[in-house]
Design a protein around this motif. Structure first.
Motif, PDB file in Angstrom:
ATOM      1  N   THR A 141      24.315  38.208  37.837  1.00 50.36           N
ATOM      2  CA  THR A 141      25.730  38.366  37.510  1.00 50.36           C
ATOM      3  C   THR A 141      26.145  37.391  36.419  1.00 50.36           C
ATOM      4  O   THR A 141      26.922  37.731  35.519  1.00 50.36           O
ATOM      5  N   TYR A 142      25.621  36.173  36.486  1.00 49.03           N
ATOM      6  CA  TYR A 142      25.921  35.173  35.462  1.00 49.03           C
ATOM      7  C   TYR A 142      25.448  35.660  34.091  1.00 49.03           C
ATOM      8  O   TYR A 142      26.183  35.564  33.093  1.00 49.03           O
ATOM      9  N   ASN A 143      24.243  36.200  34.034  1.00 49.93           N
ATOM     10  CA  ASN A 143      23.714  36.696  32.759  1.00 49.93           C
ATOM     11  C   ASN A 143      24.548  37.860  32.227  1.00 49.93           C
ATOM     12  O   ASN A 143      24.806  37.954  31.021  1.00 49.93           O
ATOM     13  N   THR A 144      24.974  38.736  33.136  1.00 49.73           N
ATOM     14  CA  THR A 144      25.817  39.857  32.720  1.00 49.73           C
ATOM     15  C   THR A 144      27.156  39.358  32.187  1.00 49.73           C
ATOM     16  O   THR A 144      27.693  39.888  31.207  1.00 49.73           O
ATOM     17  N   PHE A 145      27.689  38.323  32.822  1.00 47.97           N
ATOM     18  CA  PHE A 145      28.955  37.733  32.369  1.00 47.97           C
ATOM     19  C   PHE A 145      28.788  37.103  30.984  1.00 47.97           C
ATOM     20  O   PHE A 145      29.658  37.235  30.120  1.00 47.97           O
ATOM     21  N   MET A 146      27.671  36.430  30.762  1.00 45.30           N
ATOM     22  CA  MET A 146      27.414  35.834  29.449  1.00 45.30           C
ATOM     23  C   MET A 146      27.312  36.924  28.373  1.00 45.30           C
ATOM     24  O   MET A 146      27.812  36.761  27.253  1.00 45.30           O
ATOM     25  N   TYR A 191      40.146  35.786  35.858  1.00 45.57           N
ATOM     26  CA  TYR A 191      39.620  37.147  35.774  1.00 45.57           C
ATOM     27  C   TYR A 191      39.656  37.604  34.325  1.00 45.57           C
ATOM     28  O   TYR A 191      40.612  37.360  33.599  1.00 45.57           O
ATOM     29  N   LEU A 192      38.561  38.186  33.895  1.00 47.66           N
ATOM     30  CA  LEU A 192      38.438  38.774  32.569  1.00 47.66           C
ATOM     31  C   LEU A 192      37.939  40.196  32.767  1.00 47.66           C
ATOM     32  O   LEU A 192      36.761  40.414  33.050  1.00 47.66           O
ATOM     33  N   GLN A 193      38.869  41.134  32.718  1.00 52.77           N
ATOM     34  CA  GLN A 193      38.575  42.539  32.968  1.00 52.77           C
ATOM     35  C   GLN A 193      37.826  42.708  34.295  1.00 52.77           C
ATOM     36  O   GLN A 193      38.368  42.399  35.343  1.00 52.77           O
ATOM     37  N   ARG A 194      36.566  43.130  34.282  1.00 50.81           N
ATOM     38  CA  ARG A 194      35.901  43.454  35.552  1.00 50.81           C
ATOM     39  C   ARG A 194      35.311  42.234  36.251  1.00 50.81           C
ATOM     40  O   ARG A 194      34.772  42.348  37.355  1.00 50.81           O
ATOM     41  N   PHE A 195      35.394  41.058  35.635  1.00 49.44           N
ATOM     42  CA  PHE A 195      34.822  39.844  36.222  1.00 49.44           C
ATOM     43  C   PHE A 195      35.916  38.951  36.811  1.00 49.44           C
ATOM     44  O   PHE A 195      36.958  38.738  36.188  1.00 49.44           O
ATOM     45  N   SER A 196      35.653  38.421  38.003  1.00 48.99           N
ATOM     46  CA  SER A 196      36.541  37.447  38.642  1.00 48.99           C
ATOM     47  C   SER A 196      35.706  36.231  39.010  1.00 48.99           C
ATOM     48  O   SER A 196      34.563  36.368  39.459  1.00 48.99           O
ATOM     49  N   TYR A 197      36.285  35.040  38.839  1.00 46.92           N
ATOM     50  CA  TYR A 197      35.471  33.847  39.062  1.00 46.92           C
ATOM     51  C   TYR A 197      36.310  32.671  39.556  1.00 46.92           C
ATOM     52  O   TYR A 197      37.533  32.633  39.393  1.00 46.92           O
ATOM     53  N   SER A 198      35.630  31.728  40.177  1.00 48.76           N
ATOM     54  CA  SER A 198      36.229  30.439  40.525  1.00 48.76           C
ATOM     55  C   SER A 198      35.201  29.361  40.212  1.00 48.76           C
ATOM     56  O   SER A 198      33.994  29.618  40.187  1.00 48.76           O
ATOM     57  N   GLU A 202      31.523  40.850  39.944  1.00 48.76           N
ATOM     58  CA  GLU A 202      31.681  41.921  38.966  1.00 48.76           C
ATOM     59  C   GLU A 202      32.136  43.172  39.702  1.00 48.76           C
ATOM     60  O   GLU A 202      31.455  43.661  40.600  1.00 48.76           O
ATOM     61  N   SER A 203      33.290  43.686  39.326  1.00 51.22           N
ATOM     62  CA  SER A 203      33.854  44.848  40.002  1.00 51.22           C
ATOM     63  C   SER A 203      33.147  46.129  39.587  1.00 51.22           C
ATOM     64  O   SER A 203      32.823  46.323  38.410  1.00 51.22           O
ATOM     65  N   THR A 204      32.931  47.000  40.552  1.00 45.21           N
ATOM     66  CA  THR A 204      32.450  48.345  40.260  1.00 45.21           C
ATOM     67  C   THR A 204      33.637  49.199  39.826  1.00 45.21           C
ATOM     68  O   THR A 204      34.800  48.769  39.904  1.00 45.21           O
ATOM     69  N   GLU A 205      33.367  50.417  39.399  1.00 49.20           N
ATOM     70  CA  GLU A 205      34.466  51.308  39.018  1.00 49.20           C
ATOM     71  C   GLU A 205      35.381  51.572  40.210  1.00 49.20           C
ATOM     72  O   GLU A 205      36.608  51.616  40.068  1.00 49.20           O
TER      73      GLU A 205
END
Length: 429
Positions: A33-38, A320-327, A351-354
């Motif tokens: 998920t981290y790599n996808t966020f990057m 949150y940046l579009q489909r990603f949420s983080y703390s 990472e949110s799904t559709e």
């Protein structure tokens, strides 16, 4: 709301205070998920939505008994190293293509207690954000703080700098309840600081809470009336006592009285709703009552879930940046170490799904916004009625929502049950 039928008021057996998809639901960070966020951060922001920039100062000089938020005990010696790390993290985001192609209409110093910073630290951080992020021409600056550390000098400096709003967590104007909650100053001092800020031309937004253990309807009503008298914007929350808090332990040990029952809690909500409405306030966002037209247009709310809040700092959890949420990592020392190693200090990342995003769109009802049916179909290829036929039929029959050819929106009765409505669109609670 006064004229709602008794049958429809018995819509749910209990009233929820919070919607799904809070930071407590985020997953611990995983390498994939981290790599996808990057990878996401390396792309251009094509959402056409402006965002909020929210650096956190996660220090507090006291801890309220009800507080479950991640924060760190205030340390004067740690503030400078922390701010240095915070600016490094901000620059890590500022150098990404996604952020470089984004615009921000708010700079919000959150926390925690940002007002613990010195004036130089506070406005140095704001200046840093202004210099390194793209802001719209008419952006706003907000600073969170406490009435104890927001002294007159800082308020004057904020007004002179061009700060639009200061946020103060008043919680209650009942001194007996304030002592129980370990709020550090008196109701009279809070009111005086608010008056000072208002005289300087600052917008003031305060938090007030109902369902405090031992709180009466009279006490709550007096707090609401005081907030109106002081000409504040108001976030009126129902207190939820979490097991990890001091207050929970006190209640379990009989050292604090119980909270109100469901009927009194609803009565507190409707009393506030009517008093604010009579005073010219509008219910907007999560739990806000506002007489400020700009608050109705805030993109961090109206853009949900397509826009974003870029939040940084130890313990920040609203990112949150579009489909990603983080703390982020909560402990300040661990946070500083992670940033100094050159890595994003993220602790939880989802990472949110559709399907998740569709549900999040429906939670616009929780923040008192309509669901645009045509936008929904454009994004997902179906109308909301095709995805959630039973839920929408049930909510409409109960008088909680209205549906026309363009949108779905809450009714006045639905406002009372907006968190319950949000839960209707999850698979299960």
């Amino acid at each position: 709301m006064k004229n709602s039928s008794p049958e429809k008021e018995n819509t749910y057996s209990s009233r929820e205070s919070w919607p799904p998809y809070t930071y407590r639901d985020y997953q611990d960070i995983a390498p994939e998920t981290y790599n996808t966020f990057m990878e996401f951060l390396s792309t251009e922001n094509t959402s056409n939505k402006v965002m909020e920039l929210q650096p956190w100062i996660s220090f507090c000089d006291s801890r309220c008994t009800f507080c479950y938020y991640p924060n760190n005990p205030y340390s004067l010696s740690l503030m400078d190293p922390y701010l240095e790390a915070l600016k490094k993290e901000l620059m890590m985001y500022a150098k990404t293509k996604y952020v470089q192609t984004s615009e921000f209409d708010e700079i919000v110093l959150g926390g925690g207690t940002p007002s613990l910073m010195s004036k130089d630290q506070m406005f140095g951080l704001i200046k840093f954000c202004e210099e390194n992020f793209n802001t719209v021409d008419d952006y706003f600056i907000k600073i969170t703080g406490s009435s104890r550390s927001f002294d007159r000098d800082k308020l004057v400096a904020a007004a002179e700098y061009g700060v639009y709003q200061v946020d103060m967590g008043a919680q209650t104007f009942d001194n007996k309840l304030r002592r129980m909650l370990n709020l550090p100053d008196s109701a009279e001092h809070v009111a005086e600081e608010i008056r000072t800020a208002r005289k300087l031309g600052l917008c003031v937004c305060i938090d007030i809470m109902y369902n405090i253990p031992g709180q009466t309807l009279e006490s709550w009503t007096n707090t609401v009336k005081k907030a109106i008298e002081l000409d504040t914007e108001v976030d009126a929350y129902c207190l939820e006592v979490y097991p990890e808090t001091v207050l929970y332990k006190q209640m379990q040990e009989g050292k604090a009285p119980p909270q109100a029952d469901q009927e009194l809690t609803k009565q507190m909500y409707t009393t506030a709703y009517e008093l604010f409405k009579e005073a010219g306030y509008k219910p907007i966002g999560h739990d806000r009552y506002s007489r400020d037209e700009w608050h109705e247009k805030e993109n961090c709310i109206n853009g949900w879930p397509w826009a974003g809040i870029l939040t940084t700092g130890a313990g920040c959890f609203m990112g949150y940046l579009q489909r990603f949420s983080y703390s982020n990592i909560e402990n300040a020392h661990d946070y500083i170490a992670a940033v100094n190693e050159g890595r994003f200090p993220i602790a939880k990342l989802s990472e949110s799904t559709e399907k998740d995003i569709m549900r999040k769109v429906m939670t616009r009802l929780y923040i008192r916004l309509p669901v645009d049916k045509l936008e929904f179909k454009e994004k997902f290829g179906k109308l909301p009625e095709e995805v959630y036929p039973e839920q929408l039929k049930r909510l409409k029959a109960k008088g909680l929502i209205e549906i026309d050819e363009k949108e779905i929106k809450l009714t006045e009765l639905g406002d009372l049950w907006k968190a319950n409505i949000a839960w209707e669109f999850t698979e299960q609670k």
